[in-house]
Design a protein around this motif. Sequence first.
Motif, short mmCIF file in Angstrom:
data_model
loop_
_atom_site.label_atom_id
_atom_site.label_comp_id
_atom_site.label_asym_id
_atom_site.label_seq_id
_atom_site.Cartn_x
_atom_site.Cartn_y
_atom_site.Cartn_z
N GLU A 301 0.82 -1.21 0.00
CA GLU A 301 0.00 0.00 0.00
C GLU A 301 0.85 1.26 0.00
O GLU A 301 0.48 2.26 -0.62
CB GLU A 301 -0.95 -0.03 1.20
CG GLU A 301 -2.02 -1.12 1.07
CD GLU A 301 -2.96 -1.19 2.25
OE1 GLU A 301 -2.66 -0.53 3.28
OE2 GLU A 301 -3.99 -1.89 2.16
N SER A 302 2.02 1.22 0.65
CA SER A 302 2.92 2.38 0.63
C SER A 302 3.43 2.67 -0.77
O SER A 302 3.75 3.81 -1.11
CB SER A 302 4.09 2.16 1.58
OG SER A 302 3.65 2.08 2.92
N ALA A 303 3.52 1.61 -1.59
CA ALA A 303 4.00 1.78 -2.96
C ALA A 303 2.88 2.15 -3.93
O ALA A 303 3.13 2.35 -5.12
CB ALA A 303 4.67 0.49 -3.43
N GLY A 304 1.64 2.24 -3.42
CA GLY A 304 0.54 2.65 -4.28
C GLY A 304 -0.53 1.60 -4.49
O GLY A 304 -1.50 1.83 -5.24
N GLY A 305 -0.41 0.44 -3.85
CA GLY A 305 -1.42 -0.59 -3.97
C GLY A 305 -2.70 -0.19 -3.26
O GLY A 305 -2.67 0.55 -2.27
N THR A 306 -3.83 -0.66 -3.75
CA THR A 306 -5.13 -0.26 -3.17
C THR A 306 -5.87 -1.42 -2.51
O THR A 306 -6.66 -1.20 -1.60
CB THR A 306 -6.03 0.33 -4.26
OG1 THR A 306 -6.22 -0.66 -5.30
CG2 THR A 306 -5.42 1.59 -4.85
N HIS A 307 -5.64 -2.65 -2.98
CA HIS A 307 -6.35 -3.81 -2.43
C HIS A 307 -5.33 -4.93 -2.18
O HIS A 307 -4.56 -5.29 -3.08
CB HIS A 307 -7.43 -4.31 -3.38
CG HIS A 307 -8.54 -3.33 -3.60
ND1 HIS A 307 -8.39 -2.18 -4.35
CD2 HIS A 307 -9.84 -3.35 -3.17
CE1 HIS A 307 -9.53 -1.52 -4.36
NE2 HIS A 307 -10.42 -2.20 -3.66
N PHE A 308 -5.37 -5.50 -0.98
CA PHE A 308 -4.40 -6.54 -0.60
C PHE A 308 -5.12 -7.61 0.20
O PHE A 308 -5.93 -7.30 1.08
CB PHE A 308 -3.29 -5.93 0.26
CG PHE A 308 -2.26 -6.91 0.74
CD1 PHE A 308 -1.06 -7.09 0.06
CD2 PHE A 308 -2.46 -7.66 1.90
CE1 PHE A 308 -0.10 -8.00 0.50
CE2 PHE A 308 -1.52 -8.57 2.36
CZ PHE A 308 -0.34 -8.73 1.66
N ALA A 309 -4.86 -8.87 -0.10
CA ALA A 309 -5.43 -9.97 0.66
C ALA A 309 -4.38 -11.03 0.91
O ALA A 309 -3.67 -11.45 -0.02
CB ALA A 309 -6.62 -10.59 -0.08
N TYR A 310 -4.26 -11.45 2.16
CA TYR A 310 -3.42 -12.61 2.49
C TYR A 310 -4.34 -13.82 2.59
O TYR A 310 -5.36 -13.79 3.29
CB TYR A 310 -2.67 -12.41 3.81
CG TYR A 310 -2.05 -13.71 4.27
CD1 TYR A 310 -1.00 -14.27 3.54
CD2 TYR A 310 -2.55 -14.40 5.37
CE1 TYR A 310 -0.47 -15.49 3.90
CE2 TYR A 310 -2.03 -15.62 5.73
CZ TYR A 310 -0.99 -16.17 5.01
OH TYR A 310 -0.46 -17.40 5.36
N LEU A 311 -3.99 -14.89 1.88
CA LEU A 311 -4.78 -16.13 1.88
C LEU A 311 -4.15 -17.10 2.87
O LEU A 311 -3.01 -17.52 2.69
CB LEU A 311 -4.80 -16.75 0.48
CG LEU A 311 -5.20 -15.82 -0.67
CD1 LEU A 311 -5.22 -16.59 -1.99
CD2 LEU A 311 -6.56 -15.16 -0.41
#
Length: 337
Positions: A301-311
Motif C-alpha cells: 500500500e505504501s507503494a501505491g497498492g489499493t487492495h491486498f489480501a493474504y490467503l
Amino acid sequence: MLPPDHPPVPRPKIGVLLMNLGTPDAPEPRAVKRYLREFLSDRRVIEIPALLWQPILRGIILNTRPKKSAHAYSLVWSDGGSPLAAITRAQAVALKDMFGAEVMVDWAMRYGRPAIADRVQAMKDAGCERILLAPLYPQYCAATTATANDRAFAHLATMRWQPAIRTLPPYHDDPLYIDALKTQVEAQLATLDFEPEAIVASFHGMPQRTLELGDPYHCHCRKTARLLAEALKDMLGARELLVAFQSRFGRAKWLEPATDTTLEALPGRGIRKVAILAPGFSADCIETLEELAIRGRESFESAGGTHFAYLPCLNDSEVGVAMLRGLIDRELQGWLP
C-alpha cells in the motif's frame, strides 16, 4: 503369560509425530531470546563456522533482535498462544482418531516446546514400537526437514530399545497437496470483495549458497508453484502466479526475487490489487501473519497498492486435514492392521 513380578508392558502402538519449526513460549524478549539462541545455534540453519558465528550471535543478535521479534510475535499472538503451536496442536487433535485406536498422533517443535526428544520418548513409553516422523514441510530443505529428523534421531541414539522409524517424505509435488492448495485458494479468492490483478506465492527464503550446495529446496518451491499454476489455470486466466522468497537475514545473497521488493514493484507496473499465499508453510505463523499479512500489506500500500489480501495456509481446515490424513495413511501402509 508374564510372570507376576514382570514390569508393565504397554500394548503395542504406532506413533505419528507431527513436527514443525518452533516458537517462543511467550511474546516477550526473554522468551524470544531463548528461542533464537536455540534456533540460530543450529548448524543446519546457520552454516557459518561456530567460532565465527557464535560471537556475532551472542554479542549482537541476541542483544538486539529479541525485543523487535517479541513485538512482532505480540501482533499475532492469540488466546491459544503462538499461532504455529496452536495450529499444529489442532492438526494433531483433528488426526487423533483417524487411523484407529492403535495409532497415537502427537506433535512437537524443533525449537522450543514441546520438544521432539520429549515426545519421541513419550511415544516409546506409551508402547509405540513403530513411529512415523512427519516434518510438516512440503518442500525439503536441510534447514527444516533434515534438522527436525536429526533431533529425533539424536534422541533415538540414546535408547537401548529403539522403535522402528519411518519419515514422511517431502510432498511439494504430491497430487494430494496440490489439490488441497487448489481447493483452498479457489475458495478463498471467491470470498474476496475485489478481483486480484496478480497472485503471489511467497516461500520462505534460503541463502543462495544452499542451492549451490545441492539442497533441492529452491527446485521444490518452483515445482509447487508450477503445478499449482497449472491446477489454477482456468481461474488465473492471463494472470501469472508470481513466485517470491521472504525472510531474508544477514548480508549473504538469498534466493530471489524477494517478496518485499516484488510487492513494492507491482503498483509501478499498474498492478494495485493483489492476493498473496504461502504454500511453503503448513500452518500460519509469524512469517505469514506478521511478515506477509501485516508488513506485506504495508509495503504494497505504501507503494501505491489499493487492495491486498493474504490467503491463509491449509492449517487445520477440513481440506488441509484430509490432505495430511491421506499422506500419513500412505506412509503407514504395512504397519496398520
